[in-house]
Design an enzyme around this catalytic site. Structure first.
Site, PDB file in Angstrom:
ATOM      1  N   ASN A 123       0.808  -1.218   0.000  1.00 20.63           N
ATOM      2  CA  ASN A 123       0.000   0.000   0.000  1.00 20.63           C
ATOM      3  C   ASN A 123       0.841   1.268   0.000  1.00 20.63           C
ATOM      4  O   ASN A 123       0.429   2.292  -0.542  1.00 20.63           O
ATOM      5  CB  ASN A 123      -0.912  -0.013   1.234  1.00 20.63           C
ATOM      6  CG  ASN A 123      -2.067   0.950   1.105  1.00 20.63           C
ATOM      7  OD1 ASN A 123      -2.670   1.059   0.044  1.00 20.63           O
ATOM      8  ND2 ASN A 123      -2.368   1.669   2.175  1.00 20.63           N
ATOM      9  N   THR A 173      15.081 -21.043 -26.645  1.00 22.45           N
ATOM     10  CA  THR A 173      13.665 -20.711 -26.710  1.00 22.45           C
ATOM     11  C   THR A 173      13.187 -20.862 -28.154  1.00 22.45           C
ATOM     12  O   THR A 173      13.789 -20.299 -29.066  1.00 22.45           O
ATOM     13  CB  THR A 173      13.423 -19.267 -26.240  1.00 22.45           C
ATOM     14  OG1 THR A 173      14.000 -19.095 -24.943  1.00 22.45           O
ATOM     15  CG2 THR A 173      11.941 -18.961 -26.180  1.00 22.45           C
ATOM     16  N   LYS A 175      11.398 -20.224 -31.467  1.00 22.06           N
ATOM     17  CA  LYS A 175      10.871 -19.057 -32.174  1.00 22.06           C
ATOM     18  C   LYS A 175      10.317 -19.501 -33.526  1.00 22.06           C
ATOM     19  O   LYS A 175      10.805 -20.479 -34.094  1.00 22.06           O
ATOM     20  CB  LYS A 175      11.979 -18.016 -32.378  1.00 22.06           C
ATOM     21  CG  LYS A 175      12.740 -17.617 -31.123  1.00 22.06           C
ATOM     22  CD  LYS A 175      11.904 -16.779 -30.194  1.00 22.06           C
ATOM     23  CE  LYS A 175      12.743 -16.326 -28.990  1.00 22.06           C
ATOM     24  NZ  LYS A 175      11.986 -15.446 -28.083  1.00 22.06           N
ATOM     25  N   LYS A 177       7.798 -17.330 -31.295  1.00 20.56           N
ATOM     26  CA  LYS A 177       7.208 -17.751 -30.028  1.00 20.56           C
ATOM     27  C   LYS A 177       5.719 -18.072 -30.163  1.00 20.56           C
ATOM     28  O   LYS A 177       5.185 -18.859 -29.391  1.00 20.56           O
ATOM     29  CB  LYS A 177       7.437 -16.692 -28.954  1.00 20.56           C
ATOM     30  CG  LYS A 177       6.831 -15.326 -29.266  1.00 20.56           C
ATOM     31  CD  LYS A 177       6.932 -14.385 -28.074  1.00 20.56           C
ATOM     32  CE  LYS A 177       8.341 -13.902 -27.835  1.00 20.56           C
ATOM     33  NZ  LYS A 177       8.426 -12.931 -26.723  1.00 20.56           N
ATOM     34  N   LYS A 201      12.689 -24.654 -24.901  1.00 24.65           N
ATOM     35  CA  LYS A 201      11.834 -23.904 -23.973  1.00 24.65           C
ATOM     36  C   LYS A 201      10.625 -23.294 -24.668  1.00 24.65           C
ATOM     37  O   LYS A 201      10.739 -22.748 -25.763  1.00 24.65           O
ATOM     38  CB  LYS A 201      12.666 -22.791 -23.327  1.00 24.65           C
ATOM     39  CG  LYS A 201      11.888 -21.785 -22.508  1.00 24.65           C
ATOM     40  CD  LYS A 201      12.792 -20.668 -22.022  1.00 24.65           C
ATOM     41  CE  LYS A 201      11.985 -19.560 -21.378  1.00 24.65           C
ATOM     42  NZ  LYS A 201      11.148 -18.844 -22.365  1.00 24.65           N
ATOM     43  N   ASP A 203       8.224 -20.169 -24.844  1.00 26.73           N
ATOM     44  CA  ASP A 203       8.372 -18.776 -24.448  1.00 26.73           C
ATOM     45  C   ASP A 203       7.299 -18.432 -23.421  1.00 26.73           C
ATOM     46  O   ASP A 203       6.335 -19.179 -23.221  1.00 26.73           O
ATOM     47  CB  ASP A 203       8.306 -17.844 -25.660  1.00 26.73           C
ATOM     48  CG  ASP A 203       9.361 -16.750 -25.582  1.00 26.73           C
ATOM     49  OD1 ASP A 203       9.695 -16.331 -24.457  1.00 26.73           O
ATOM     50  OD2 ASP A 203       9.869 -16.323 -26.625  1.00 26.73           O
ATOM     51  N   GLU A 204       7.474 -17.274 -22.777  1.00 27.76           N
ATOM     52  CA  GLU A 204       6.627 -16.940 -21.634  1.00 27.76           C
ATOM     53  C   GLU A 204       5.141 -16.857 -21.979  1.00 27.76           C
ATOM     54  O   GLU A 204       4.284 -17.145 -21.150  1.00 27.76           O
ATOM     55  CB  GLU A 204       7.095 -15.634 -20.979  1.00 27.76           C
ATOM     56  CG  GLU A 204       6.854 -14.362 -21.787  1.00 27.76           C
ATOM     57  CD  GLU A 204       7.917 -14.101 -22.838  1.00 27.76           C
ATOM     58  OE1 GLU A 204       7.814 -13.070 -23.516  1.00 27.76           O
ATOM     59  OE2 GLU A 204       8.848 -14.916 -22.980  1.00 27.76           O
ATOM     60  N   HIS A 294      10.134 -18.228 -15.472  1.00 25.58           N
ATOM     61  CA  HIS A 294      10.321 -17.052 -16.321  1.00 25.58           C
ATOM     62  C   HIS A 294       9.869 -15.823 -15.542  1.00 25.58           C
ATOM     63  O   HIS A 294       8.902 -15.890 -14.791  1.00 25.58           O
ATOM     64  CB  HIS A 294       9.524 -17.186 -17.621  1.00 25.58           C
ATOM     65  CG  HIS A 294       9.990 -16.243 -18.692  1.00 25.58           C
ATOM     66  ND1 HIS A 294       9.741 -14.883 -18.635  1.00 25.58           N
ATOM     67  CD2 HIS A 294      10.696 -16.448 -19.824  1.00 25.58           C
ATOM     68  CE1 HIS A 294      10.275 -14.305 -19.710  1.00 25.58           C
ATOM     69  NE2 HIS A 294      10.868 -15.231 -20.436  1.00 25.58           N
ATOM     70  N   ARG A 295      10.578 -14.706 -15.741  1.00 22.92           N
ATOM     71  CA  ARG A 295      10.283 -13.498 -14.971  1.00 22.92           C
ATOM     72  C   ARG A 295       9.483 -12.470 -15.782  1.00 22.92           C
ATOM     73  O   ARG A 295       9.614 -11.261 -15.555  1.00 22.92           O
ATOM     74  CB  ARG A 295      11.573 -12.876 -14.446  1.00 22.92           C
ATOM     75  CG  ARG A 295      12.577 -12.505 -15.525  1.00 22.92           C
ATOM     76  CD  ARG A 295      13.814 -11.843 -14.935  1.00 22.92           C
ATOM     77  NE  ARG A 295      14.741 -11.394 -15.976  1.00 22.92           N
ATOM     78  CZ  ARG A 295      15.753 -10.565 -15.762  1.00 22.92           C
ATOM     79  NH1 ARG A 295      15.977 -10.091 -14.550  1.00 22.92           N
ATOM     80  NH2 ARG A 295      16.550 -10.202 -16.750  1.00 22.92           N
ATOM     81  N   HIS A 327      15.297 -16.750 -15.010  1.00 22.60           N
ATOM     82  CA  HIS A 327      15.979 -15.831 -15.922  1.00 22.60           C
ATOM     83  C   HIS A 327      16.597 -14.696 -15.111  1.00 22.60           C
ATOM     84  O   HIS A 327      15.959 -14.142 -14.218  1.00 22.60           O
ATOM     85  CB  HIS A 327      14.986 -15.276 -16.943  1.00 22.60           C
ATOM     86  CG  HIS A 327      14.536 -16.305 -17.929  1.00 22.60           C
ATOM     87  ND1 HIS A 327      14.784 -16.202 -19.277  1.00 22.60           N
ATOM     88  CD2 HIS A 327      13.879 -17.480 -17.763  1.00 22.60           C
ATOM     89  CE1 HIS A 327      14.286 -17.261 -19.898  1.00 22.60           C
ATOM     90  NE2 HIS A 327      13.732 -18.050 -18.993  1.00 22.60           N
TER      91      HIS A 327
END
Length: 477
Positions: A123, A173, A175, A177, A201, A203-204, A294-295, A327
């Site tokens: 808050n 990753t 592609k 993606k 991988k 992708d996110e 993954h971030r 990551h």
């Protein structure tokens, strides 16, 4: 109201507004081993003293509110309040201070990153008396750390599961993606894995879209894993993204991955939420699955230097919530990340005990009391010419992930994977022979090109690719 009633109501309670610093600024306070400590970068509004600003942060993130309330008398504020115990100016800034706040452990639910963040950053960041506020670091005491499971397995267990030692792991990753069918997606995975990578991988943002539903993707990727394992004799994996719209659906996807016998699943821990992430981490430990994190969305929170929350805090929170990989930037690629700062939070992810080191952005000594470590993942705009620097910066306990740097190879996915594997093996061998990767890196890669036409072709394609921009978030000098 009768005079008698009025007199009784006013006993021991004086209504009104008083300065936060009268209650919450306590420079004489000696922190306890059980306190959660926070370092905030505070930018007060003009005319607001730093002591009042720091006290306001301590108050609004613990027991305080904007006015005196009679229910204060029903509890022990001295026991439960947050305390601003130290303030220091930020070097090179006229109107910013680092305010240190100590929180009693009783303010937080055991094993809940969600509750911890709801209190500390929930808050106060909208408080009008502050122009900006950033949480730079947290000290998590052992007494609180031990209430968390942490990573499902940790670094050593992962190496044992994969039977891979003495070098960084390699990933890619897939592609583009978005847009591939499940069968073509699985084919791309297979080519990368048979070419020499350890992982491919999702992708996110690959979840379960109309062009490729999650169950179809899981099946074709599992087929790719098993076929590549049979051909290479190595254990392979694909980060199957279990992130979903509900926790129940997320767990259902993880259950299906376990039934397929694959080694690892994936979660977007910020967009998915800490409660969901901790639930998935518990499932993964109980069922032998590794968990890649993954971030996605982190830069919305951590990119700006004066407001938000530094990634080192998000990294600590992830280690507590649970994940085997996360990551962590690249230093040399296309994504934000200063070298010393990145190495600081990489150590916070991997090591058991990390000393305070302001030169690397570490504000507090952190003792993880044997909580398993997390493998940092370097991903984003990297290619074979970066391999010496990545090997030197991140060391063996890391995943080096080349998406475009694999799939962009002029001869295809498998040659792209082979180029990365040869470059990595050359760098590891050179390092083990005592050579200086930082100084001799290009020479090492050129020498390896003589024995690998795939690497030679990759070096030619990416010889001029650089991402030379100054980082936004830097360490205060």
């Amino acid at each position: 109201m009768s005079p008698q009633t009025e007199t009784k109501a006013s006993v021991g309670f004086k209504a009104g507004v008083k300065d936060y610093k009268l209650t919450y600024y306590t420079p004489e306070y000696e922190t306890k081993d059980t306190d959660i400590l926070a370092a905030f970068r505070v930018s007060p509004q003009p005319g607001v003293p730093p002591e009042e600003a720091g006290a306001a942060v301590a108050a609004e993130s613990s027991t305080g509110t904007w006015t005196t309330v009679w229910t204060d008398g029903l509890t022990s504020l001295d026991r439960y309040k947050g305390r601003c115990y130290h303030i220091e100016p930020v070097a090179g800034e006229d109107s910013q201070w680092i305010c240190y706040v100590a929180y009693p452990l009783d303010l937080f639910e055991e094993g809940s990153v969600t509750n911890m963040f709801t209190s500390i950053v929930g808050n106060v960041f909208g408080f009008k008396a502050l122009r900006a506020l950033r949480l730079e670091d947290l000290r998590i005491p052992p007494a609180y750390t031990k209430t968390f499971q942490g990573p499902p397995h940790g670094i050593q267990v992962e190496r044992d599961k994969l039977n891979k030692y003495g070098r960084p792991l390699l990933g890619c990753t897939i592609k583009p993606k978005l847009g591939l069918s499940a069968k073509n997606y699985g084919r791309a995975c297979y080519e990368c894995l048979r070419g020499g990578l350890d992982f491919t991988k999702d992708d996110e943002n690959v979840n379960s879209q109309p062009f490729m539903r999650w169950r179809d993707r899981f099946v074709f990727c599992a087929e790719a894993i098993y076929k590549a394992q049979a051909e290479t004799g190595e254990i392979k994996g694909h980060y199957l993204n279990a992130t979903a719209g509900t926790c129940e659906e997320m767990i259902k996807r993880a259950v299906f991955a376990r039934e397929l016998g694959v080694p690892i699943v994936m979660h977007d821990y910020i967009t998915g939420g800490f409660t969901a992430n901790t639930s998935l981490a518990h499932y993964c430990r109980d069922n032998g699955l590794l968990l890649h994190i993954h971030r996605a969305m982190h830069a919305v929170i951590d990119r700006q230097k004066n407001h938000g929350m530094h990634f080192r805090v998000l990294a600590k929170a992830l280690r507590m919530s649970g994940g085997d990989h996360i990551h962590a930037g690249t230093v040399v690629g296309k994504l934000e990340g200063e070298r010393e700062m990145t190495l600081g939070f990489v150590d916070l992810l991997r090591d058991d005990f990390i000393e305070k080191d302001r030169a690397r952005g570490i504000f507090f000594t952190q003792d993880w009391v044997s909580m398993p470590g997390v493998i940092p993942v370097a991903s984003g705009g990297i290619h074979v010419w970066h391999m010496p620097a990545l090997t030197e910066i991140f060391g063996d306990d890391s995943v080096l992930q080349f998406g475009g740097g694999t799939l962009g190879h002029p001869w295809g996915n498998a040659p792209g994977a082979a180029a990365n594997r040869v470059a990595l093996e050359a760098c590891v061998q050179a390092r083990n022979e005592g050579r200086d990767l930082a100084r001799e890196g290009n020479e090492i890669i050129r020498a390896a090109c003589k024995w690998s036409p795939e690497l030679a072709a990759a070096c030619e394609v990416w010889k001029a690719i650089k991402f030379e921009f100054e980082p936004v978030d830097t360490i205060d000098k």
